[in-house]
Design an enzyme around this catalytic site. Structure first.
Site, PDB file in Angstrom:
ATOM      1  N   ASP A  42       0.729  -1.169  -0.272  1.00 36.18           N
ATOM      2  CA  ASP A  42       0.215  -0.070  -0.035  1.00 36.18           C
ATOM      3  C   ASP A  42       0.572   0.763  -0.156  1.00 36.18           C
ATOM      4  O   ASP A  42       1.062   2.145   0.943  1.00 36.18           O
ATOM      5  CB  ASP A  42      -0.825   0.534   0.986  1.00 36.18           C
ATOM      6  CG  ASP A  42      -2.013  -1.652   1.176  1.00 36.18           C
ATOM      7  OD1 ASP A  42      -1.801  -2.373   0.567  1.00 36.18           O
ATOM      8  OD2 ASP A  42      -2.217  -1.806   2.550  1.00 36.18           O
ATOM      9  N   GLU A 212     -11.233  -1.732  -3.629  1.00 35.75           N
ATOM     10  CA  GLU A 212      -9.984  -1.161  -2.223  1.00 35.75           C
ATOM     11  C   GLU A 212      -9.520  -0.034  -3.335  1.00 35.75           C
ATOM     12  O   GLU A 212      -9.787   0.178  -4.094  1.00 35.75           O
ATOM     13  CB  GLU A 212     -10.444  -1.641  -1.673  1.00 35.75           C
ATOM     14  CG  GLU A 212      -8.836  -2.659  -1.646  1.00 35.75           C
ATOM     15  CD  GLU A 212      -8.735  -3.799  -0.770  1.00 35.75           C
ATOM     16  OE1 GLU A 212      -9.640  -4.326   0.452  1.00 35.75           O
ATOM     17  OE2 GLU A 212      -7.687  -5.217  -1.119  1.00 35.75           O
TER      18      GLU A 212
END
Length: 489
Positions: A42, A212
């Site tokens: 991420d 997401e």
């Protein structure tokens, strides 16, 4: 993340750049992906002063995700680790699953937005928080003593936040898991929520196939929303995008731009975007999983170049495989015998009987390039390709090898715990001089080039091995390797 920057042309270093600054105009992380060591995911990016910053999630079991590290670089090549820029010790309500940091600077402060606790319902404490620091490397301290967003709204789990400041100064946060995405306005203080012109606080912007990891950036007058599709634990994690004339949409899915490459890595997703100031140079930062690993948390951060079509749409991203060792490390390489070092900006090894170093790739058809320098010894050195079953030993692998010999030959052969020569030819080889070796493998057609990339020195047909890993090898000679590149033909 970064504020939106207008597209431009590289004419000079950005204002305020340090003396000697060189615009990082690369085709990929040319000193090797992953570009930092360790399990991370991420990644989000920022430019603070003359430094590029990457803030990733620590990819570990949820209960162990209690801290965030950061990395800084003056050139996107050499990276410095800043451990524990944020820990749960500085966030009273967080205790696990600290995810997806989003950095941004404003008001003379540095803000770091994060998700924590992986809440599954509105009855649990957790969600998206905001921490603040006086320096990019922290320490970051919880700014408000509670989650900034701690409830499910429009079905969106409060995770995976991204912060964007538009050219008019308005700040937005994009977030959401469980297949739903929201956008909110941030207050001028960056630690409170504002409202839209209609008085609402939350606006759902979920595009088709959204899962997401939203990411917003601006190029010219267009707003780009990117997001991740598929499951983060699987091989098919990927990135898609939409374009809009407004930071709040509507966002209609255009295409997938980053997917796994079965020859390079799997599970490529949860991205951020970096634009080099004053240029139209763009990079996509993301995480991916090595081909031979399946643990959900075995993720690494990487970056590649991102290009646009004339109409502003994004071209599919190619995960390139290069390593020029300019970062003076060999992250991602695994050795089998020999003594290897990248400390000089080349990958060097002492003489050994068959020492190998491999990347975790799985190319079939390929073009492989490397710069090879023979040092002490009277043996040979070169590249291995389509390798399986590697082990320490003279010919302890199955696959092909092409190299140059101190005896003045270019050679090609194959190994299967024994050596079978396929072809060789005389050529002048001088110790201490770098030679450009190229291998082209198309099905059973194998070609070896040396310095002259138009006429092969060797050409054979052999169908013993169809695909496998790539790397370098020596036999009875010390050698140095540089500018390695493996590509689909």
């Amino acid at each position: 993340m970064l504020t939106g920057l207008l597209a431009g042309v590289v004419t000079a270093p950005p204002a305020g750049a340090a003396p000697g600054y060189r615009v990082p105009d690369y085709s990929t992380a040319e000193a090797g992906n992953p570009f930092v060591d360790g399990w991370y995911a991420d990644p989000d990016v920022a430019i603070y002063g003359n430094q590029y910053w990457v803030f990733p999630t620590s990819s570990r079991p949820y209960e162990e995700q209690t801290y965030l590290d950061a990395f800084s670089s003056p050139d996107l090549v050499n990276w410095t680790k800043h451990p524990n820029v944020l820990t749960v010790a500085n966030v009273s309500w967080a205790h696990k699953a600290v995810w997806a940091p989003a950095p941004i600077a404003r008001n003379g402060k540095y803000y770091l937005y994060f998700a924590a606790n992986d809440i599954q319902s509105n009855a649990e404490l957790g969600g998206i928080g905001v921490a603040v620091a006086d320096r990019p490397e922290g320490p970051y301290v919880d700014a408000i003593g509670r989650p900034l967003i701690g409830q499910f709204v429009n079905g969106a789990q409060p995770i995976d936040q991204d912060v964007f400041i538009d050219s008019d100064g308005r700040a937005y946060m994009y977030y959401g898991g469980w297949g739903h995405a929201n956008v909110v306005r941030l207050g001028d203080d960056m630690v409170s929520l504002g409202t839209f012109d209609d008085g609402t606080t939350y606006r759902e912007i979920t595009p088709q196939n959204y899962v997401e990891g939203p990411q917003m950036f601006k190029r010219g007058n267009k707003y780009y929303l990117m997001w991740s599709e598929g499951g983060w634990t699987g091989p098919n994690y990927a990135v898609s995008y939409a374009m809009s004339d407004s930071p709040t949409g509507p966002f209609t899915r255009i295409d997938r731009v980053l997917s796994q490459d079965a020859a390079v890595a799997r599970g490529s997703g949860h991205n951020s975007v970096l634009n080099i100031p004053g240029t139209d140079i763009w990079y996509i930062f993301y995480h991916r999983r090595p081909l031979n690993l399946t643990d959900a948390n075995q993720r690494q951060v990487s970056y590649d170049r991102m290009y646009f079509n004339p109409d502003g749409t994004i071209k599919p991203v190619t995960m390139l495989v290069k390593d020029n060792f300019d970062d003076r490390n060999a992250i991602g390489w695994k050795t089998y015998g020999g003594s290897w070092s990248a400390s000089t900006g080349r990958y060097t090894t002492t003489s050994s009987l068959g020492g190998k170093a491999l990347l975790e790739t799985n190319f079939g058809d390929l073009t492989a390039d490397a710069s090879i320098t023979l040092n002490a010894g009277n043996g040979d050195a070169g590249v291995v390709f389509r390798v399986t079953q590697p082990a320490t030993g003279v010919d302890s692998y199955r696959g092909y090898y092409a190299g140059i010999s101190a005896a003045g030959r270019v050679l090609l052969g194959k190994a299967d715990n024994g050596w079978t020569p396929l072809a060789s030819a005389p050529t002048a080889i001088q110790p201490g001089r770098a030679y450009h070796l190229r291998v082209s493998a198309l099905g059973s057609a194998l070609r070896v080039y040396l310095d002259d990339m138009t006429t092969p020195k060797l050409a054979v047909t052999d169908a013993s091995y169809a695909s496998g890993a790539n790397g370098v090898r020596v036999f009875n000679v010390a050698a140095g390797f540089d500018d390695l590149a493996i590509a689909h033909p």
